[in-house]
Write an enzyme that holds these catalytic residues in place. Structure first.
Site, PDB file in Angstrom:
ATOM      1  CB  SER A  37      18.506  13.133  -7.788  1.00 44.14           C
ATOM      2  OG  SER A  37      17.107  13.261  -7.665  1.00 44.14           O
ATOM      3  CG  ASN A  87      21.891  15.593   2.568  1.00 42.50           C
ATOM      4  OD1 ASN A  87      22.907  15.082   3.027  1.00 42.50           O
ATOM      5  ND2 ASN A  87      20.693  15.336   3.059  1.00 42.50           N
ATOM      6  CD  GLN A 146      21.754  18.108  -2.203  1.00 38.35           C
ATOM      7  OE1 GLN A 146      21.798  19.269  -2.631  1.00 38.35           O
ATOM      8  NE2 GLN A 146      20.645  17.585  -1.719  1.00 38.35           N
ATOM      9  CB  THR A 175       7.724   0.949 -18.480  1.00 35.03           C
ATOM     10  OG1 THR A 175       7.333  -0.381 -18.824  1.00 35.03           O
ATOM     11  CG2 THR A 175       7.372   1.890 -19.612  1.00 35.03           C
ATOM     12  CB  CYS A 192      15.325  11.942   3.386  1.00 35.31           C
ATOM     13  SG  CYS A 192      15.567  12.337   1.650  1.00 35.31           S
ATOM     14  CG  HIS A 234      14.207  16.137  -6.933  1.00 34.46           C
ATOM     15  ND1 HIS A 234      14.073  16.766  -5.716  1.00 34.46           N
ATOM     16  CD2 HIS A 234      14.694  14.908  -6.650  1.00 34.46           C
ATOM     17  CE1 HIS A 234      14.444  15.954  -4.745  1.00 34.46           C
ATOM     18  NE2 HIS A 234      14.826  14.816  -5.280  1.00 34.46           N
ATOM     19  CB  ALA A 274      19.995  10.101  -5.929  1.00 34.56           C
ATOM     20  CB  THR A 275      16.828   6.775  -2.847  1.00 34.37           C
ATOM     21  OG1 THR A 275      16.936   7.961  -2.058  1.00 34.37           O
ATOM     22  CG2 THR A 275      16.616   5.594  -1.910  1.00 34.37           C
TER      23      THR A 275
END
Length: 371
Positions: free
Chosen positions: A194, A148, A176, A232, A315, A196, A68-69
């Protein structure tokens, strides 16, 4: 270990693990190669793209990213760069993730204007202030769907309506929120997500772009991902993301109900000495940010090594600074340092919540006793 840090990351879903394994073994082809192994890998990537994009419906394209970043950086930098010369303004919110706020600061250094909207005690933006700030000079409005740190749900639909009325693009950080609550996609032009955060693998995310919205590329190279995002792709990561997304979409209501039940149970078990940071309305139930006066959150975390929880964003861990989110809702540094974040979800059990509450309460009581 009792895991209560679901906002930092989530346990890998069994379906995601199973989907990834073949692409880590003998099916290791490059999905951008023309031979049979490459075509098989490309087919797996496209299946995953369909699974991840399913909640967005028609009218857009989904691009895989490293997370997401990267997706947020691409959306903000790319859309600001693609905006006409008379639109040099970015509008965002004081409690956004660092990937938004740090990108905003970088854009300011590049000569763009950035307006930061304050939030109220519940963590929500004031829409009247937002309407006044989002004007004809605005190119992009950026806001997080679910915060978050405190779980606040922002009025993305209303912000998106105002952005569209002003001729600006609406960028939503849904890392989130994706797979947990419905995204008001009809009011968004770009959405970052994201894997994860929804029981998928780390190292992969995505940016959904509405048709006709095309930011300048952030990465240049081989022209993968429709020529807009080079690099890739990993079939294994894509497959894991796709499988996790499919399960999250199917289980959204079940998981949401489970999280709400755990929240209510945890609040009762911890008792009245703990206060909730942010409002209880307009909040994702799998997040509890709590404070108890006189408690040192860092010490609490270090003492309770059998529980995984945090004092805020992973983070920003180790920065030594009080949370900008908690400061943004009006908490003092002392109150912020007495706050903990408990995150839970699909694989959290009632027994884990009960045991964690007892251990947290006992450790907090010891701090009071020894103060």
């Amino acid at each position: 270990m009792i895991y209560l840090d679901y906002q930092a990351t989530t346990p890998l879903a069994p379906a995601a693990r199973d989907a990834m394994l073949p692409w880590l073994n003998d099916r290791f082809g490059n999905p951008h190669s023309p031979h049979r192994m490459g075509r098989e890998a490309a087919a797996a990537v496209e299946l995953a793209r369909m699974q991840v994009a399913a909640p967005f419906g028609d009218g857009g394209r989904l691009f895989f990213t490293s997370g997401a970043t990267e997706a947020i950086n691409w959306a903000l930098k790319g859309l600001m760069a693609a905006a006409p010369p008379d639109r040099r303004k970015l509008v965002t919110v004081a409690t956004e993730h660092a990937c938004v706020l740090d990108t905003a600061r970088w854009l300011e250094k590049m000569g763009y204007e950035c307006a930061i909207l304050p939030v109220d005690r519940d963590g929500r933006v004031d829409l009247d202030t937002a309407r006044r700030t989002i004007d004809a000079r605005t190119a992009v409005v950026a806001a997080m769907l679910v915060n978050n740190e405190i779980g606040t749900i922002q009025p993305i639909a209303a912000l998106g309506e105002r952005a569209r009325a002003a001729g600006a693009r609406m960028v939503c950080d849904a890392a989130q929120g994706y797979g947990r609550i419905a995204i008001p996609i009809e009011h968004c032009d770009a959405v970052a997500i994201s894997a994860h955060k929804v029981h998928g693998p780390k190292g992969i995310g995505a940016l959904w772009l509405r048709d006709g919205v095309e930011p300048e590329p952030l990465l240049h190279g081989g022209g993968q991902e429709y020529g807009l995002r080079s690099g890739t792709l990993s079939p294994s990561l894509c497959a894991g993301f796709g499988a996790a997304a499919a399960v999250a979409t199917e289980r959204m209501d079940i998981d949401l109900h489970h999280a709400a039940a755990l929240r209510d149970r945890l609040l009762v078990a911890l008792g009245p000495d703990w206060q909730v940071n942010g409002g209880m309305d307009h909040r994702y139930p799998g997040n509890l940010n709590l404070r108890r006066d006189g408690v040192d959150a860092g010490r609490l975390i270090s003492e309770l090594r059998q529980i995984a929880f945090s004092a805020g964003s992973a983070c920003a861990s180790g920065s030594g600074r009080a949370s900008h989110v908690l400061s943004g809702i009006g908490l003092s540094d002392q109150q912020a340092r007495a706050s903990i974040r408990l995150g839970f979800g699909r694989y959290t059990t009632e027994d884990e919540v009960d045991r964690a509450a007892v251990l947290i309460e006992q450790a907090a009581a010891r701090q009071w006793e020894w103060a």
